[in-house]
Write a protein that holds these residues in place. Structure first.
Motif, PDB file in Angstrom:
ATOM      1  N   TYR A  12      66.080  10.871  14.965  1.00  8.83           N
ATOM      2  CA  TYR A  12      66.923  10.380  13.883  1.00  8.83           C
ATOM      3  C   TYR A  12      67.202  11.525  12.897  1.00  8.83           C
ATOM      4  CZ  TYR A  12      64.753   6.020  15.563  1.00  8.83           C
ATOM      5  OH  TYR A  12      64.261   4.987  16.330  1.00  8.83           O
ATOM      6  N   PRO A  13      68.441  11.944  12.740  1.00 10.59           N
ATOM      7  CA  PRO A  13      68.726  13.129  11.915  1.00 10.59           C
ATOM      8  C   PRO A  13      68.384  12.969  10.437  1.00 10.59           C
ATOM      9  CG  PRO A  13      70.765  12.076  12.687  1.00 10.59           C
ATOM     10  CD  PRO A  13      69.648  11.437  13.415  1.00 10.59           C
ATOM     11  N   ARG A  14      68.705  11.828   9.845  1.00  8.89           N
ATOM     12  CA  ARG A  14      68.422  11.638   8.414  1.00  8.89           C
ATOM     13  C   ARG A  14      66.922  11.489   8.176  1.00  8.89           C
ATOM     14  NH1 ARG A  14      72.714   9.454  10.361  1.00  8.89           N
ATOM     15  NH2 ARG A  14      74.748   9.635   9.350  1.00  8.89           N
ATOM     16  N   TRP A  15      66.272  10.748   9.066  1.00  7.53           N
ATOM     17  CA  TRP A  15      64.828  10.551   8.977  1.00  7.53           C
ATOM     18  C   TRP A  15      64.092  11.885   9.114  1.00  7.53           C
ATOM     19  CZ3 TRP A  15      61.096   7.101   7.874  1.00  7.53           C
ATOM     20  CH2 TRP A  15      59.823   7.279   8.429  1.00  7.53           C
ATOM     21  N   LYS A  16      64.559  12.724  10.026  1.00  9.74           N
ATOM     22  CA  LYS A  16      63.910  14.006  10.272  1.00  9.74           C
ATOM     23  C   LYS A  16      63.941  14.889   9.031  1.00  9.74           C
ATOM     24  CE  LYS A  16      63.611  17.551  13.869  1.00  9.74           C
ATOM     25  NZ  LYS A  16      64.224  18.075  15.123  1.00  9.74           N
ATOM     26  N   LYS A  17      64.973  14.717   8.216  1.00  5.43           N
ATOM     27  CA  LYS A  17      65.088  15.486   6.966  1.00  5.43           C
ATOM     28  C   LYS A  17      64.264  14.871   5.831  1.00  5.43           C
ATOM     29  CE  LYS A  17      69.822  17.014   7.965  1.00  5.43           C
ATOM     30  NZ  LYS A  17      71.251  16.894   7.549  1.00  5.43           N
ATOM     31  N   GLY A  18      63.663  13.715   6.094  1.00  4.56           N
ATOM     32  CA  GLY A  18      62.878  13.050   5.051  1.00  4.56           C
ATOM     33  C   GLY A  18      63.708  12.296   4.043  1.00  4.56           C
ATOM     34  N   LEU A  19      64.976  12.040   4.373  1.00 10.32           N
ATOM     35  CA  LEU A  19      65.854  11.348   3.430  1.00 10.32           C
ATOM     36  C   LEU A  19      65.434   9.895   3.235  1.00 10.32           C
ATOM     37  CD1 LEU A  19      69.346  12.671   4.619  1.00 10.32           C
ATOM     38  CD2 LEU A  19      67.846  13.601   2.841  1.00 10.32           C
ATOM     39  N   TYR A  20      65.612   9.407   2.015  1.00 11.21           N
ATOM     40  CA  TYR A  20      65.431   8.005   1.654  1.00 11.21           C
ATOM     41  C   TYR A  20      63.971   7.540   1.700  1.00 11.21           C
ATOM     42  CZ  TYR A  20      70.314   8.586   2.948  1.00 11.21           C
ATOM     43  OH  TYR A  20      71.579   9.070   3.073  1.00 11.21           O
ATOM     44  N   CYS A  21      63.038   8.478   1.844  1.00 13.79           N
ATOM     45  CA  CYS A  21      61.621   8.130   1.910  1.00 13.79           C
ATOM     46  C   CYS A  21      60.871   8.755   0.741  1.00 13.79           C
ATOM     47  CB  CYS A  21      60.998   8.609   3.220  1.00 13.79           C
ATOM     48  SG  CYS A  21      61.747   7.846   4.687  1.00 13.79           S
ATOM     49  N   ASP A  22      59.832   8.080   0.298  1.00 19.09           N
ATOM     50  CA  ASP A  22      58.970   8.603  -0.763  1.00 19.09           C
ATOM     51  C   ASP A  22      57.529   8.238  -0.427  1.00 19.09           C
ATOM     52  OD1 ASP A  22      57.626   9.383  -3.017  1.00 19.09           O
ATOM     53  OD2 ASP A  22      58.882   8.286  -4.441  1.00 19.09           O
ATOM     54  N   PRO A  23      56.823   9.130   0.300  1.00 19.77           N
ATOM     55  CA  PRO A  23      55.454   8.824   0.723  1.00 19.77           C
ATOM     56  C   PRO A  23      54.503   8.529  -0.434  1.00 19.77           C
ATOM     57  CG  PRO A  23      56.308  10.710   1.943  1.00 19.77           C
ATOM     58  CD  PRO A  23      57.295  10.422   0.848  1.00 19.77           C
ATOM     59  N   GLN A  24      54.795   9.066  -1.622  1.00 19.55           N
ATOM     60  CA  GLN A  24      53.918   8.836  -2.767  1.00 19.55           C
ATOM     61  C   GLN A  24      53.832   7.354  -3.136  1.00 19.55           C
ATOM     62  OE1 GLN A  24      51.921  11.074  -4.376  1.00 19.55           O
ATOM     63  NE2 GLN A  24      52.532  12.467  -2.736  1.00 19.55           N
ATOM     64  N   VAL A  25      54.901   6.621  -2.875  1.00 14.52           N
ATOM     65  CA  VAL A  25      54.891   5.172  -3.174  1.00 14.52           C
ATOM     66  C   VAL A  25      54.987   4.358  -1.880  1.00 14.52           C
ATOM     67  CG1 VAL A  25      55.808   5.439  -5.499  1.00 14.52           C
ATOM     68  CG2 VAL A  25      57.406   5.168  -3.576  1.00 14.52           C
ATOM     69  N   ASN A  26      54.721   5.013  -0.739  1.00 14.44           N
ATOM     70  CA  ASN A  26      54.750   4.345   0.570  1.00 14.44           C
ATOM     71  C   ASN A  26      56.094   3.731   0.898  1.00 14.44           C
ATOM     72  OD1 ASN A  26      52.086   4.832   1.539  1.00 14.44           O
ATOM     73  ND2 ASN A  26      51.304   3.344   0.073  1.00 14.44           N
ATOM     74  N   GLN A  27      57.167   4.426   0.493  1.00 12.35           N
ATOM     75  CA  GLN A  27      58.525   3.963   0.809  1.00 12.35           C
ATOM     76  C   GLN A  27      59.041   4.710   2.025  1.00 12.35           C
ATOM     77  OE1 GLN A  27      61.694   3.506  -2.275  1.00 12.35           O
ATOM     78  NE2 GLN A  27      62.843   4.954  -1.015  1.00 12.35           N
ATOM     79  N   TYR A  28      59.385   3.947   3.086  1.00 12.82           N
ATOM     80  CA  TYR A  28      59.899   4.536   4.324  1.00 12.82           C
ATOM     81  C   TYR A  28      61.122   3.738   4.767  1.00 12.82           C
ATOM     82  CZ  TYR A  28      55.429   6.944   4.339  1.00 12.82           C
ATOM     83  OH  TYR A  28      54.350   7.712   3.989  1.00 12.82           O
ATOM     84  N   ARG A  29      62.291   4.350   4.640  1.00 14.60           N
ATOM     85  CA  ARG A  29      63.541   3.668   4.966  1.00 14.60           C
ATOM     86  C   ARG A  29      64.312   4.467   6.023  1.00 14.60           C
ATOM     87  NH1 ARG A  29      63.846   0.355   0.227  1.00 14.60           N
ATOM     88  NH2 ARG A  29      61.630  -0.079  -0.115  1.00 14.60           N
ATOM     89  N   GLN A  30      65.048   3.740   6.876  1.00 12.86           N
ATOM     90  CA  GLN A  30      65.835   4.388   7.912  1.00 12.86           C
ATOM     91  C   GLN A  30      67.275   3.887   7.857  1.00 12.86           C
ATOM     92  OE1 GLN A  30      63.467   3.713  11.527  1.00 12.86           O
ATOM     93  NE2 GLN A  30      62.559   5.741  11.291  1.00 12.86           N
ATOM     94  N   HIS A  31      68.189   4.828   7.962  1.00 13.86           N
ATOM     95  CA  HIS A  31      69.612   4.497   7.867  1.00 13.86           C
ATOM     96  C   HIS A  31      70.103   3.922   9.192  1.00 13.86           C
ATOM     97  CE1 HIS A  31      73.823   4.740   6.822  1.00 13.86           C
ATOM     98  NE2 HIS A  31      73.497   5.181   5.614  1.00 13.86           N
TER      99      HIS A  31
END
Length: 560
Positions: free
Chosen positions: A37-56
């Protein structure tokens, strides 16, 4: 190649989409392709500090199209005309809010960069508060809608996530008409049936993640949902009452999608299922087999005959659902929120000087820095495993819990954090790594004990996934801890293979999934056998793991 027929199994994992083309007669893999997943691979839309993991959703579309077309181009000859079926597995619970046409909101221009309009990945833990509220209300309600979900509803599951997103994002709330699991969206998209009320929904995902059960005519009642929050008012009427096992045909490819994938409109598309459930089928699951899907997390699957369940409700697991694996059996699910992710966390910890100090060095050029970081990163886990393997069990004195990402089972609690105890000035990286591997094995043992305590017989253990194929130290430790042999499935794409088996049934080649398993199964590559001496020594260390877990969970250690 004449008169041969083929099916495609597609596995949407955490990081990538995998497609395999399988011969329906013998299970031979003709070609495969993996696209990240290209956007996921770049770490977009995610914030591990608050356990937010989103995929486009566009990541799913782009990688599906690329993986299928690439597989076809890699296959011998021109076999596109001979593809008869296509089925999918996905992570779950990975839902998204949609509009009246069933379009994920992130595919609309005004929401295209809004994480709350995207698929909320299974590992997203932003909805802990909502899961607590669901559990509290369920225990007070006239019907306990969590009864077949192990009695505890998780922050990883759909209603928690949907409610959280509706609460925190007014703009998304204004447009949201319904929700759909990734499991259901892809088959709906490819067959042109995306209207929320008419989508054929997966029994697997709905039963294990959405509190669906025939006993209360489907999903939790409108009264329950609106009591939970007025924001959920009306959602139930925009959803579904019936669900379908994955040997059901969702339709055929639309002209648009047949063209985009390089296939024909005759291809039958199956109802989707959760990745680990189809992986269990691909691994040859039968009653009594305990199948472990071992990757970033673990998922454990069993199938149990109706007469063996005899009205049992197994507490603290991820659900028991009629037909969630294959029809005619109760599917049981459990698992750990972090497994390979735990090792990856430790690797990243050790990489810190490389990525933060070496990058500033003027002694090396950028190319050499990059190559050095890559080389060391690739070597850390294998070398740690090699050194940790040399340590006798009796000298493994560090104890850890496997709750770095909360606990999935037994007894879901995403508030829990990890603990490492017994550290001294002599504690080395290999010793700490060994403790982390043992922790994941102890977490696995706790799950097995819960099944056995509930009267479920475990005759054999089967491992599938990347860790089972690539991490012998982890696998041997697991076998020693649980005291059981572990067979490792031969296929490197077992989940996609399971999806292909369902595709063969959907396409009419076989009458049942069990028939497809017999013809298309690829068997096992090797077997780990427990060291009986280590098994006895690990009993004491497992007791310390349980004690440390109780201490951590009791609140003596900050865990929220």
């Amino acid at each position: 190649m004449m008169n041969r027929k083929y099916v495609i199994g597609v596995d949407f994992g955490t990081d990538s989409c995998r497609a395999v083309i399988i011969d329906v007669e013998n299970g031979e893999e003709m070609a495969s392709s993996v696209k990240y997943y290209p956007r996921w691979k770049k770490g977009l839309y995610c914030d591990p500090q608050v356990n937010q993991y989103r995929q486009h959703p566009q990541d799913y579309i782009d990688t599906l199209e690329a993986a299928v077309k690439d597989s076809l181009s890699n296959a011998p000859g021109n076999i596109a005309e001979d593809i008869i079926g296509l089925s999918f597995d996905m992570t779950a619970s990975t839902p998204v809010l949609v509009d009246k046409q069933g379009t994920p909101l992130a595919l609309l221009d005004e929401y295209k960069d809004n994480p709350n309009a995207m698929f909320v990945l299974w590992k997203d833990h932003t909805a802990i508060k909502e899961s607590i509220e669901i559990n509290e209300l369920a225990k007070e309600w006239v019907v306990d809608f969590t009864a077949y979900e192990g009695g505890i509803y998780s922050a990883e599951w759909v209603w928690s996530k949907v409610l959280h997103v509706l609460r925190v994002d007014e703009k998304v709330r204004e447009k949201a008409y319904s929700w759909i699991e990734h499991t259901d969206w892809i088959p709906a998209l490819l067959t042109g049936n995306t209207r929320p009320e008419s989508v054929l929904r997966s029994r697997c995902a709905a039963g294990h993640k959405a509190m669906w059960h025939e006993q209360w005519n489907g999903l939790p009642s409108e009264e329950f949902l609106t009591e939970l929050s007025p924001l959920l008012s009306g959602f139930r009427s925009h959803l579904f009452e019936k669900t379908y096992p994955s040997d059901t045909c969702a339709g055929t490819l639309t002209s648009e999608w047949a063209s985009r994938l390089g296939l024909t409109t005759k291809v039958k598309v199956g109802i989707g299922a959760i990745d680990c459930h189809m992986g269990a089928v691909g691994a040859g699951i039968t009653p009594g087999a305990f199948v472990r899907v071992m990757g970033t997390s673990t998922c454990d699957i069993m199938v149990v005959p109706y007469d063996e369940m005899k009205g049992k409700l197994i507490p603290g697991i991820c659900g028991q659902v009629d037909g969630s694996v294959f029809p005619g059996y109760i599917g049981l699910e459990a698992g750990q929120s972090a497994f390979g992710d735990l090792y990856a966390w430790f690797r990243k910890l050790l990489e810190w000087p490389l990525t933060n100090i070496l990058s500033r060095s003027e002694l090396l050029n950028d190319e050499l820095k990059s190559k050095l970081v890559e080389e060391v990163s690739d070597t850390i886990i294998p070398l740690l495993s090699e050194e940790a393997m040399k340590v006798p069990v009796e000298k493994s004195t560090i104890v850890a819990t496997d709750w770095m990402h909360g606990r999935r089972t037994p007894d879901a609690n995403q508030l829990l954090t990890g603990t490492i105890a017994g550290l001294t000035l002599g504690s080395s990286a290999p010793l700490i790594f060994r403790a982390l591997v043992e922790a994941t094995a102890f977490g696995s043992k706790a799950i097995i004990e819960r099944f056995i305590e509930s009267g479920i017989e475990i005759k054999e253990v089967i491992g599938i996934g990347g860790i089972s194929l690539k991490a012998p130290f982890v696998m041997q430790t697991l076998s020693d801890v649980i005291g059981l042999p572990i067979k490792v499935a031969r296929s490197q794409q077992t989940c996609a293979l399971g999806a292909a088996m369902f595709a063969a049934v959907v396409a009419g080649k076989y009458n049942t999934v069990q028939e497809a398993q017999l013809k298309m199964g690829q068997g096992y590559i090797y077997e780990y056998k427990p060291n009986r001496g280590n098994f006895e020594r690990y009993k004491e260390l497992y007791g310390k793991y349980l004690s440390l877990g109780k201490f951590t969970e009791s609140g003596h250690i900050l865990n929220s």
